[in-house]
Design a protein around this motif. Sequence first.
Motif, PDB file in Angstrom:
ATOM      1  N   GLU A  34      33.044  40.959  14.371  1.00  0.00           N
ATOM      2  CA  GLU A  34      32.231  40.048  13.819  1.00  0.00           C
ATOM      3  C   GLU A  34      32.728  39.521  12.533  1.00  0.00           C
ATOM      4  OE1 GLU A  34      29.093  42.316  11.678  1.00  0.00           O
ATOM      5  OE2 GLU A  34      30.145  44.129  12.260  1.00  0.00           O
ATOM      6  N   HIS A  35      33.932  39.815  11.783  1.00  0.00           N
ATOM      7  CA  HIS A  35      34.365  39.089  11.111  1.00  0.00           C
ATOM      8  C   HIS A  35      35.566  38.149  11.157  1.00  0.00           C
ATOM      9  CE1 HIS A  35      32.374  42.047   8.301  1.00  0.00           C
ATOM     10  NE2 HIS A  35      33.061  43.071   8.998  1.00  0.00           N
ATOM     11  N   ALA A  36      35.455  37.882  12.482  1.00  0.00           N
ATOM     12  CA  ALA A  36      36.630  36.884  13.014  1.00  0.00           C
ATOM     13  C   ALA A  36      36.138  35.362  13.157  1.00  0.00           C
ATOM     14  CB  ALA A  36      37.130  37.187  14.468  1.00  0.00           C
ATOM     15  N   ARG A  60      23.437  33.579  21.094  1.00  0.00           N
ATOM     16  CA  ARG A  60      23.747  33.474  19.533  1.00  0.00           C
ATOM     17  C   ARG A  60      23.340  34.599  18.843  1.00  0.00           C
ATOM     18  NH1 ARG A  60      24.311  28.112  18.070  1.00  0.00           N
ATOM     19  NH2 ARG A  60      24.109  26.464  19.649  1.00  0.00           N
ATOM     20  N   GLY A  61      22.707  35.281  19.151  1.00  0.00           N
ATOM     21  CA  GLY A  61      22.232  36.461  18.297  1.00  0.00           C
ATOM     22  C   GLY A  61      22.858  37.776  18.176  1.00  0.00           C
ATOM     23  N   THR A  62      23.750  37.866  19.058  1.00  0.00           N
ATOM     24  CA  THR A  62      24.666  39.161  19.368  1.00  0.00           C
ATOM     25  C   THR A  62      25.651  39.226  18.410  1.00  0.00           C
ATOM     26  OG1 THR A  62      24.046  38.627  21.554  1.00  0.00           O
ATOM     27  CG2 THR A  62      25.483  40.493  21.044  1.00  0.00           C
ATOM     28  N   ASN A  63      26.042  40.353  17.746  1.00  0.00           N
ATOM     29  CA  ASN A  63      27.005  40.820  16.821  1.00  0.00           C
ATOM     30  C   ASN A  63      28.422  40.318  17.187  1.00  0.00           C
ATOM     31  OD1 ASN A  63      25.275  41.948  14.993  1.00  0.00           O
ATOM     32  ND2 ASN A  63      25.482  43.856  15.701  1.00  0.00           N
ATOM     33  N   ASN A  64      28.774  40.669  18.360  1.00  0.00           N
ATOM     34  CA  ASN A  64      30.131  40.156  18.943  1.00  0.00           C
ATOM     35  C   ASN A  64      30.181  38.912  19.532  1.00  0.00           C
ATOM     36  OD1 ASN A  64      29.604  43.401  19.342  1.00  0.00           O
ATOM     37  ND2 ASN A  64      31.831  43.040  19.394  1.00  0.00           N
ATOM     38  N   ILE A 106      31.498  25.982  19.457  1.00  0.00           N
ATOM     39  CA  ILE A 106      32.597  26.697  19.756  1.00  0.00           C
ATOM     40  C   ILE A 106      32.158  28.223  19.787  1.00  0.00           C
ATOM     41  CG2 ILE A 106      34.759  27.773  19.296  1.00  0.00           C
ATOM     42  CD1 ILE A 106      35.661  25.175  18.014  1.00  0.00           C
ATOM     43  N   THR A 107      31.979  28.909  21.029  1.00  0.00           N
ATOM     44  CA  THR A 107      31.465  30.263  21.067  1.00  0.00           C
ATOM     45  C   THR A 107      32.364  31.393  21.471  1.00  0.00           C
ATOM     46  OG1 THR A 107      29.240  29.331  21.475  1.00  0.00           O
ATOM     47  CG2 THR A 107      29.678  31.702  22.086  1.00  0.00           C
ATOM     48  N   TYR A 108      32.668  32.330  21.007  1.00  0.00           N
ATOM     49  CA  TYR A 108      33.757  33.307  21.562  1.00  0.00           C
ATOM     50  C   TYR A 108      33.157  34.805  21.170  1.00  0.00           C
ATOM     51  CZ  TYR A 108      35.301  32.656  16.629  1.00  0.00           C
ATOM     52  OH  TYR A 108      35.310  32.543  15.233  1.00  0.00           O
ATOM     53  N   LEU A 109      34.207  35.595  21.821  1.00  0.00           N
ATOM     54  CA  LEU A 109      33.615  37.156  21.549  1.00  0.00           C
ATOM     55  C   LEU A 109      34.872  37.564  21.031  1.00  0.00           C
ATOM     56  CD1 LEU A 109      32.439  38.218  25.252  1.00  0.00           C
ATOM     57  CD2 LEU A 109      31.181  37.199  23.604  1.00  0.00           C
ATOM     58  N   ALA A 110      34.456  38.245  19.803  1.00  0.00           N
ATOM     59  CA  ALA A 110      35.432  38.822  18.753  1.00  0.00           C
ATOM     60  C   ALA A 110      34.689  39.594  17.848  1.00  0.00           C
ATOM     61  CB  ALA A 110      36.174  37.716  18.127  1.00  0.00           C
TER      62      ALA A 110
END
Length: 340
Positions: A49-51, A24-28, A43-47
Amino acid sequence: MSFFLHHKVLITAAAVVFLLGCNRGTNNTITISGAAQGTTYHITYLAGEHANYREAFDSIFQKIDTSLSSYNATSLVSRINRNDPTVQVDRYFLDVFKKSVDVSEKTNGLFDITVAPVINAYGFGFKKRERVTSFLIDSLRQFVGYKKVRLAGNRLVKDAPQVMLDFNAIAQGYTVDVLANFLESKGITNYMIEVGGELRTKGKKLNDSSWTVGIEQPDENLAGNITLNSVITLKDKSLATSGNYNKFYVEGGKKYAHIIDPFTGYPAKHSLLSATVIAPDCMTADAYATSFMVMGLEKSKQFLSAHKDLDLEVFFIYDDNGVTRKYASRNFEESTGLRL
């Protein structure tokens, strides 16, 4: 399973899977959670930081609710159940209806969205519980049967006005798929989506590890306390679980569970405690998890042997004369790392 129980605590049998480790704590890594469809979602996804797509997710939930929720009096399915002649179905309704018919055909009617009148009689649907008698069930069964409804263009035709639809056993899985398709339309290829226990994953987490989930021990005596039966990895697939241990009541010394056999009109009774299904999409996993709970252990095994083309992986927990046992298809063990 119950679906769209607005303003109520979730008691659905589908809520048997929860997340393990979300970074949870990671920027991306973006994690968005909340309440929708009478349950919770994560819902968790890699994107970038403004997405942040929370508003888009909320819009998707609302649109599906407006189409498929039996608990929304103004939804398309509710209006159809009231025999509103002006209803024209949307793409959400079409998607779920067509998949429902497909699963009904393959299971010879053991999966059936027209079981709504019987489910309502038991108090598991969108109406108050009735006094269940054999006469009542027999009178309602004449309005159950997936062949009693059909599409004519963008309108639904029913053989009798008493026929009603209930998408609870498939619509939450479909919601997961719609959310996944949205993320992929934004170029996001690493995500985990969970709605009320139904799951879909793609890619990996930020640390390059696979998405990991736990499957709950089916025990009606746990009173909401989660105990894990197994932990698995889920790679680029969808998962749904169905069971009778979280939604039932006892009346007159008899136990009434929410998964109904559409042919008998009575709750399915056999040794199978829970059915977990992995499939390419969550709508399919959702529908077959319920189907297997109607079939029972042995009939489910026979079905899977005869339908290897469906690309289903299964994990069953069942009772063997008071002893809880597990069964997993070979491809389930190989793809998830499960060891029985």
